[in-house]
Design a protein around this motif. Structure first.
Motif, PDB file in Angstrom:
ATOM      1  N   ILE A  86       0.740  -1.190  -0.001  1.00 43.51           N
ATOM      2  CA  ILE A  86      -0.094   0.011  -0.038  1.00 43.51           C
ATOM      3  C   ILE A  86       1.095   1.405  -0.071  1.00 43.51           C
ATOM      4  O   ILE A  86       1.898   1.448   0.718  1.00 43.51           O
ATOM      5  CB  ILE A  86      -0.781   0.043   1.309  1.00 43.51           C
ATOM      6  N   THR A  87       0.493   2.326  -0.965  1.00 44.98           N
ATOM      7  CA  THR A  87       1.460   3.323  -0.975  1.00 44.98           C
ATOM      8  C   THR A  87       0.395   4.681  -0.747  1.00 44.98           C
ATOM      9  O   THR A  87      -0.689   4.618  -1.193  1.00 44.98           O
ATOM     10  CB  THR A  87       2.068   3.485  -2.419  1.00 44.98           C
ATOM     11  N   PRO A  88       1.033   5.711  -0.346  1.00 42.16           N
ATOM     12  CA  PRO A  88       0.490   7.177  -0.344  1.00 42.16           C
ATOM     13  C   PRO A  88      -0.277   7.392  -1.594  1.00 42.16           C
ATOM     14  O   PRO A  88       0.401   7.122  -2.569  1.00 42.16           O
ATOM     15  CB  PRO A  88       1.306   8.236   0.106  1.00 42.16           C
ATOM     16  N   GLY A  89      -1.525   7.807  -1.340  1.00 46.91           N
ATOM     17  CA  GLY A  89      -2.352   8.025  -2.549  1.00 46.91           C
ATOM     18  C   GLY A  89      -3.097   7.057  -3.194  1.00 46.91           C
ATOM     19  O   GLY A  89      -4.108   7.237  -4.008  1.00 46.91           O
ATOM     20  N   ASP A  90      -3.195   5.871  -2.663  1.00 52.28           N
ATOM     21  CA  ASP A  90      -3.921   4.676  -3.101  1.00 52.28           C
ATOM     22  C   ASP A  90      -5.373   4.869  -2.787  1.00 52.28           C
ATOM     23  O   ASP A  90      -5.762   5.603  -1.857  1.00 52.28           O
ATOM     24  CB  ASP A  90      -3.214   3.332  -2.487  1.00 52.28           C
ATOM     25  N   GLN A  91      -6.194   4.595  -3.572  1.00 50.18           N
ATOM     26  CA  GLN A  91      -7.570   4.630  -3.229  1.00 50.18           C
ATOM     27  C   GLN A  91      -7.926   3.437  -2.315  1.00 50.18           C
ATOM     28  O   GLN A  91      -7.714   2.179  -2.345  1.00 50.18           O
ATOM     29  CB  GLN A  91      -8.628   4.339  -4.456  1.00 50.18           C
ATOM     30  N   ILE A  92      -8.574   4.035  -0.874  1.00 48.60           N
ATOM     31  CA  ILE A  92      -8.885   2.907  -0.157  1.00 48.60           C
ATOM     32  C   ILE A  92     -10.251   3.123   0.517  1.00 48.60           C
ATOM     33  O   ILE A  92     -10.622   4.086   0.531  1.00 48.60           O
ATOM     34  CB  ILE A  92      -7.755   2.861   1.430  1.00 48.60           C
ATOM     35  N   ALA A  93     -10.656   2.227   1.313  1.00 50.35           N
ATOM     36  CA  ALA A  93     -11.976   2.089   2.222  1.00 50.35           C
ATOM     37  C   ALA A  93     -11.377   1.715   3.663  1.00 50.35           C
ATOM     38  O   ALA A  93     -10.269   1.237   3.927  1.00 50.35           O
ATOM     39  CB  ALA A  93     -12.847   1.154   1.717  1.00 50.35           C
ATOM     40  N   LEU A  94     -12.234   2.346   4.690  1.00 44.64           N
ATOM     41  CA  LEU A  94     -11.815   2.203   6.161  1.00 44.64           C
ATOM     42  C   LEU A  94     -12.982   1.845   6.827  1.00 44.64           C
ATOM     43  O   LEU A  94     -13.959   1.832   6.600  1.00 44.64           O
ATOM     44  CB  LEU A  94     -11.472   3.838   6.771  1.00 44.64           C
ATOM     45  N   GLY A  95     -12.677   0.690   7.900  1.00 45.96           N
ATOM     46  CA  GLY A  95     -13.397   0.326   8.909  1.00 45.96           C
ATOM     47  C   GLY A  95     -12.989   0.640  10.275  1.00 45.96           C
ATOM     48  O   GLY A  95     -11.869   0.356  10.486  1.00 45.96           O
ATOM     49  N   PHE A  96     -13.837   1.187  11.255  1.00 47.00           N
ATOM     50  CA  PHE A  96     -13.379   1.660  12.474  1.00 47.00           C
ATOM     51  C   PHE A  96     -14.201   1.083  13.547  1.00 47.00           C
ATOM     52  O   PHE A  96     -15.464   1.134  13.430  1.00 47.00           O
ATOM     53  CB  PHE A  96     -13.534   3.251  12.729  1.00 47.00           C
ATOM     54  N   ASP A  97     -13.860   0.423  14.443  1.00 46.44           N
ATOM     55  CA  ASP A  97     -14.481  -0.038  15.700  1.00 46.44           C
ATOM     56  C   ASP A  97     -13.817   0.345  16.991  1.00 46.44           C
ATOM     57  O   ASP A  97     -12.849   0.169  17.175  1.00 46.44           O
ATOM     58  CB  ASP A  97     -14.507  -1.671  15.786  1.00 46.44           C
ATOM     59  N   GLY A  98     -14.769   1.225  17.743  1.00 39.95           N
ATOM     60  CA  GLY A  98     -13.795   1.955  18.909  1.00 39.95           C
ATOM     61  C   GLY A  98     -14.725   1.671  20.316  1.00 39.95           C
ATOM     62  O   GLY A  98     -15.644   0.942  20.098  1.00 39.95           O
ATOM     63  N   SER A  99     -13.639   1.478  21.030  1.00 44.17           N
ATOM     64  CA  SER A  99     -14.191   1.418  22.686  1.00 44.17           C
ATOM     65  C   SER A  99     -13.633   2.623  23.493  1.00 44.17           C
ATOM     66  O   SER A  99     -13.174   3.459  22.781  1.00 44.17           O
ATOM     67  CB  SER A  99     -13.653   0.049  23.109  1.00 44.17           C
ATOM     68  N   ILE A 100     -14.083   2.320  24.783  1.00 40.29           N
ATOM     69  CA  ILE A 100     -13.438   3.320  25.756  1.00 40.29           C
ATOM     70  C   ILE A 100     -12.334   2.790  26.598  1.00 40.29           C
ATOM     71  O   ILE A 100     -11.142   3.194  27.040  1.00 40.29           O
ATOM     72  CB  ILE A 100     -14.589   3.984  26.544  1.00 40.29           C
ATOM     73  N   ARG A 101     -12.676   1.559  27.014  1.00 41.36           N
ATOM     74  CA  ARG A 101     -11.818   1.022  28.065  1.00 41.36           C
ATOM     75  C   ARG A 101     -11.542  -0.652  27.785  1.00 41.36           C
ATOM     76  O   ARG A 101     -10.367  -1.056  27.776  1.00 41.36           O
ATOM     77  CB  ARG A 101     -12.299   1.203  29.590  1.00 41.36           C
ATOM     78  N   GLY A 102     -12.632  -1.285  27.716  1.00 43.29           N
ATOM     79  CA  GLY A 102     -12.470  -2.730  27.927  1.00 43.29           C
ATOM     80  C   GLY A 102     -11.942  -3.220  26.406  1.00 43.29           C
ATOM     81  O   GLY A 102     -10.692  -3.869  26.602  1.00 43.29           O
ATOM     82  N   ASP A 103     -12.813  -3.334  25.327  1.00 42.70           N
ATOM     83  CA  ASP A 103     -12.167  -3.784  24.215  1.00 42.70           C
ATOM     84  C   ASP A 103     -11.185  -2.990  23.425  1.00 42.70           C
ATOM     85  O   ASP A 103     -10.667  -1.854  23.863  1.00 42.70           O
ATOM     86  CB  ASP A 103     -13.396  -4.008  23.158  1.00 42.70           C
TER      87      ASP A 103
END
Length: 217
Positions: free
Chosen positions: A27-44
């Motif tokens: 993967i290089t800068p400028g590549d077309q990408i999609a993102l997936g985000f999963d967030g927590s606060i403390r536990g996970d």
């Protein structure tokens, strides 16, 4: 009321995941990408996974895990580090589609949509079984036939291999081997969301492949 059934079968086998390894064409800068985000606060864990649009290659952009250190009982996710990772992803790559799981982060995801475009940043509620079942099955099928790849990051590999299947009325989901297990799967969830984001970006016509100009002699 339908009861959830769980089993201890691994979601994706080590052999299948190993077959998807691709150390070429990084993967290089400028590549077309999609993102997936999963967030927590403390536990996970809290993570961000990207996938290149043109070939489905997955890579890790950010991960924070609770260190389970008795000397740090009040540990929390560093929200500023998450913000920096998101900003850097949009700055470095051509992010075409972003799916984020909203719990704990709904207002933040809304702000990211304002900053980076509400036509690129979307909520994806992983607690909606039918949608998540379909996304999980698509990811699993793609891995089985090597229609996706990864760069060998041990963090992603660990989370993928930690995941076990969970049967719900709508189909198959993934979960930890037990609620108290220290083996995290959050990057696996991020990967599923990223891969689904990639599919939706492509369906929306956002994949632009540069063609080399051929000069005749």
């Amino acid at each position: 009321m339908n009861r959830i059934q769980e089993n201890a079968d691994g979601w994706i086998s080590k052999d299948v995941w190993s077959a998807c390894l691709s150390e070429d064409d990084p993967i290089t800068p400028g590549d077309q990408i999609a993102l997936g985000f999963d967030g927590s606060i403390r536990g996970d864990a809290t993570g961000l996974v990207g996938v290149r649009l043109r070939d489905g290659k997955l890579f890790v952009l950010h991960l924070q895990e609770n260190p389970r250190d008795p000397n740090r009982p009040d540990w929390e996710v560093d929200a500023l580090a998450v913000e920096a990772a998101i900003a850097n992803a949009f700055k470095t790559y051509r992010v075409e589609w972003f799916y984020g799981d909203p719990p704990y982060w709904q207002e933040t995801i809304g702000r990211w949509a304002l900053e980076h475009g509400d036509d690129r940043v979307f909520e994806f509620w992983t607690n909606k079984p039918l949608r998540m079942v379909n996304a999980t099955e698509r990811f699993h099928s793609a891995a089985a036939v090597q229609d996706l790849s990864h760069d060998g990051d041990p963090r992603l590999t660990g989370h993928i291999l930690n995941a076990v299947t969970r049967e719900v009325p709508q189909g198959t989901l993934i979960t930890k081997s037990s609620p108290r297990s220290k083996k995290k799967i959050d990057l696996a969830v991020c990967a599923i969301l990223a891969f689904e984001a990639r599919a939706d970006a492509i369906a929306d016509g956002r994949l632009k492949i540069k063609r080399r100009r051929v000069v005749g002699f």
